[in-house]
Scaffold this motif. Structure first.
Motif, PDB file in Angstrom:
ATOM      1  N   ALA A  33     -29.298 -18.225  -6.538  1.00  0.00           N
ATOM      2  CA  ALA A  33     -28.132 -17.361  -5.243  1.00  0.00           C
ATOM      3  C   ALA A  33     -27.832 -18.584  -3.940  1.00  0.00           C
ATOM      4  N   SER A  34     -28.600 -20.058  -4.161  1.00  0.00           N
ATOM      5  CA  SER A  34     -29.194 -20.220  -2.956  1.00  0.00           C
ATOM      6  C   SER A  34     -27.980 -21.442  -3.200  1.00  0.00           C
ATOM      7  N   GLU A  35     -27.691 -21.587  -4.710  1.00  0.00           N
ATOM      8  CA  GLU A  35     -26.972 -22.729  -5.733  1.00  0.00           C
ATOM      9  C   GLU A  35     -27.914 -23.981  -5.000  1.00  0.00           C
ATOM     10  N   LEU A  36     -29.039 -23.706  -5.119  1.00  0.00           N
ATOM     11  CA  LEU A  36     -29.720 -25.223  -5.176  1.00  0.00           C
ATOM     12  C   LEU A  36     -29.953 -25.984  -7.252  1.00  0.00           C
ATOM     13  N   GLY A  37     -30.151 -27.232  -6.485  1.00  0.00           N
ATOM     14  CA  GLY A  37     -30.972 -27.563  -7.996  1.00  0.00           C
ATOM     15  C   GLY A  37     -32.086 -27.742  -7.286  1.00  0.00           C
ATOM     16  N   THR A  38     -33.370 -28.214  -8.104  1.00  0.00           N
ATOM     17  CA  THR A  38     -34.439 -28.182  -8.421  1.00  0.00           C
ATOM     18  C   THR A  38     -35.160 -29.430  -8.697  1.00  0.00           C
ATOM     19  N   TRP A  39     -35.934 -30.438  -8.723  1.00  0.00           N
ATOM     20  CA  TRP A  39     -36.113 -31.772  -9.951  1.00  0.00           C
ATOM     21  C   TRP A  39     -38.141 -31.865  -9.758  1.00  0.00           C
ATOM     22  N   ASP A  40     -38.347 -32.372 -10.373  1.00  0.00           N
ATOM     23  CA  ASP A  40     -39.962 -32.787 -10.541  1.00  0.00           C
ATOM     24  C   ASP A  40     -40.145 -33.766 -11.068  1.00  0.00           C
ATOM     25  N   TYR A  41     -40.136 -34.754 -10.167  1.00  0.00           N
ATOM     26  CA  TYR A  41     -40.411 -35.700 -11.223  1.00  0.00           C
ATOM     27  C   TYR A  41     -41.687 -36.923 -11.284  1.00  0.00           C
ATOM     28  N   HIS A  42     -41.876 -37.218 -12.489  1.00  0.00           N
ATOM     29  CA  HIS A  42     -43.834 -37.273 -13.095  1.00  0.00           C
ATOM     30  C   HIS A  42     -43.057 -39.049 -12.402  1.00  0.00           C
ATOM     31  N   THR A  43     -43.680 -39.815 -11.836  1.00  0.00           N
ATOM     32  CA  THR A  43     -43.947 -40.496 -11.921  1.00  0.00           C
ATOM     33  C   THR A  43     -44.824 -41.780 -13.356  1.00  0.00           C
ATOM     34  N   GLU A  44     -45.491 -41.170 -13.781  1.00  0.00           N
ATOM     35  CA  GLU A  44     -46.137 -41.774 -14.841  1.00  0.00           C
ATOM     36  C   GLU A  44     -45.589 -42.043 -15.775  1.00  0.00           C
ATOM     37  N   THR A  45     -44.218 -40.855 -16.177  1.00  0.00           N
ATOM     38  CA  THR A  45     -43.580 -41.023 -17.296  1.00  0.00           C
ATOM     39  C   THR A  45     -42.564 -40.943 -17.132  1.00  0.00           C
TER      40      THR A  45
END
Length: 495
Positions: A33-45
């Motif tokens: 609804a808020s038109e937010l994109g989400t991201w989750d960054y894994h530094t090891e991979t």
């Protein structure tokens, strides 16, 4: 053997799982609804998980999303990438509580999308090294463009005023254009630019370049740069992309340069031009010049042209002011020439001669010559004043050709002329005047009887601090030449 069954009531666990599932669903709905994109960054991979909205913002198909950091780094605007990289690295090292940044990413359609992102480290190992960073990704393009437009309008007004002030300060339009060129390049998000004014020379239209990005790629281009620095750079050929602006008097936009009919490429070695926009500068419906812009990071648009219209109008006004000033100076110069020129002979007149004498340095070696046409009264009496005027006119032409600058020649009376020679010796003076007398003798003057015309000359060296004394001496020498039979040169000698 006894079998004991233990029944465990897991109702509470199911309730917890349901609440967690509902919470996740609500969070997902809230993010959508808020038109937010989400991201989750894994530094090891070096892998980033994103939601569909993150991909939609930049026009990427979610199924074909590449989660490597290289993927999104390649899409960040080159001007923004260093800052974004530094902010991420600082947060990973624990130098900031929250990672936040505003930057541009390239959309699949080639446009630039403004992104506002927030995130933080959500997992570290026992040594404190960041393992996961998660955050949100919002499209703020509309808001950012409105802010930029307002800022650029203020900036545009500022450097328009700067151009006007610079011109009013010293009436140097090229200097005024050069002062605003870097700001024009910045405000137009371009790499190169020029400002040119149309001028006419020998009925030929040329584009005089007031200001241009100084590009140098070989010896030929270095020569152009030198012409520009000397304010002698003109564009004469209009059979090209920028010339299309001049010929059509319309805005010319090419975001794929090779596809435009007027595009003829660039000189060998010239930095590549990817995009171009030519903007006509017009006054009262007539083109007076143009602005050329090249290599914007995104496509040029009609909105860009409209945004820069106040600058084009201001330059049109300055061009017109220059034309008026030039016309005024030319008129004044012409009036001055008329006031200082003898209309009949075309030589300097008596007023110009007297002013010239005042400018002479006492240390300068000069010789004064008074020249008189022999028997001129008889010419007027026998053939009329029209013939006499013709003789004076012809003699003026002979003197112009025979006594060039830095020497000075003037008609100071009816048939009397004055010459100032800047020679180094009496011998060189005698040589020059003897040659002049021979030229006059062999000139075919417009006399009905085809007779020749001769002159008498008196010469005095300017060795005193009083020009009137030297003139008097030259006059005395002239009378001496006449008394001795005319058609000769006489030098002043102290009695």
């Amino acid at each position: 053997m006894t079998v004991q069954a233990i029944a465990t009531d897991n109702t509470e666990q199911r309730h917890v799982e349901k609440r967690l599932k509902d919470a996740n669903r609500q969070m997902r709905l809230l993010l959508e609804a808020s038109e937010l994109g989400t991201w989750d960054y894994h530094t090891e991979t070096d892998h980033t998980q994103v939601n569909k909205r993150w991909c939609d913002i930049i026009g990427v198909d979610y199924e074909f999303y590449d989660g490597s950091s290289r993927f999104w780094q390649q899409r960040i605007h080159p001007a923004d990438l260093p800052s974004v990289t530094n902010q991420i690295e600082a947060h990973l090292k624990g130098q900031s509580k929250v990672y936040s940044a505003v930057y541009r990413m390239r959309h699949e359609d080639g446009s630039w999308v403004w992104i506002e992102t927030y995130g933080r480290v959500v997992e570290r190992d026992e040594m404190g090294k960041a393992l996961r960073v998660a955050g949100t990704h919002r499209d703020i393009t509309e808001r950012k463009l409105a802010e930029i437009h307002q800022m650029k309008q203020s900036q545009l007004l500022g450097f328009i005023n700067k151009a006007r002030a610079a011109y009013l300060e010293n009436h140097d339009l090229s200097n005024a254009c050069q002062k605003i060129l870097p700001e024009l390049i910045d405000i137009a998000d371009s790499q190169f630019a020029f400002i040119g004014q149309i001028v006419f020379e020998d009925n030929k239209r040329r584009l005089f370049i007031h200001a241009i990005s100084e590009l140098s790629w070989n010896s030929a281009s270095e020569a152009l740069v030198e012409l520009y620095k000397g304010r002698k750079l003109y564009f004469d050929s209009f059979d090209n992309l920028f010339g299309e602006t001049i010929k059509t008097e319309q805005t010319v936009i090419s975001n794929q340069l090779g596809t435009h009919p007027a595009s003829v490429g660039t000189p060998k070695g010239h930095p590549p031009i990817y995009r171009f926009m030519g903007l006509p500068i017009q006054l009262q419906g007539e083109i007076t010049g143009m602005i050329g812009l090249a290599n914007k990071f995104s496509n040029y648009t009609e909105q860009d042209a409209e945004f820069l219209k106040p600058l084009r109008d201001a330059l049109a006004g300055l061009f017109y002011a220059v034309e008026l000033e030039t016309a005024r100076l030319e008129a004044e110069s012409q009036l001055l020439r008329m006031a200082m020129t003898d209309a009949l002979s075309g030589l300097n007149n008596r007023r110009a001669f007297l002013e010239y004498l005042e400018s002479l340095s006492q240390d300068e070696i000069s010789y004064f010559v008074m020249l008189d046409i022999d028997y001129f009264k008889s010419i007027n009496d026998r053939f009329g004043h029209d013939v006499g005027d013709s003789v004076i006119k012809q003699l003026g032409s002979v003197l112009k050709e025979s006594i060039p600058a830095p020497h000075f020649t003037a008609r100071v009376g009816g048939e009397e002329f004055a010459i100032v020679l800047h020679e180094q010796s009496t011998e060189s003076v005698t040589t020059r005047l003897t040659k002049l007398m021979e030229t006059i003798r062999h000139t075919e003057f417009a006399l009905p009887n085809k007779s020749s015309v001769t002159v008498s000359m008196g010469v005095a060296a300017y060795t005193c601090d009083n020009t009137s004394t030297a003139l008097t001496q030259a006059d005395k020498a002239l009378y001496k030449a006449k008394e001795n039979g005319r058609d000769q040169i006489a030098w002043f000698e102290n009695d």
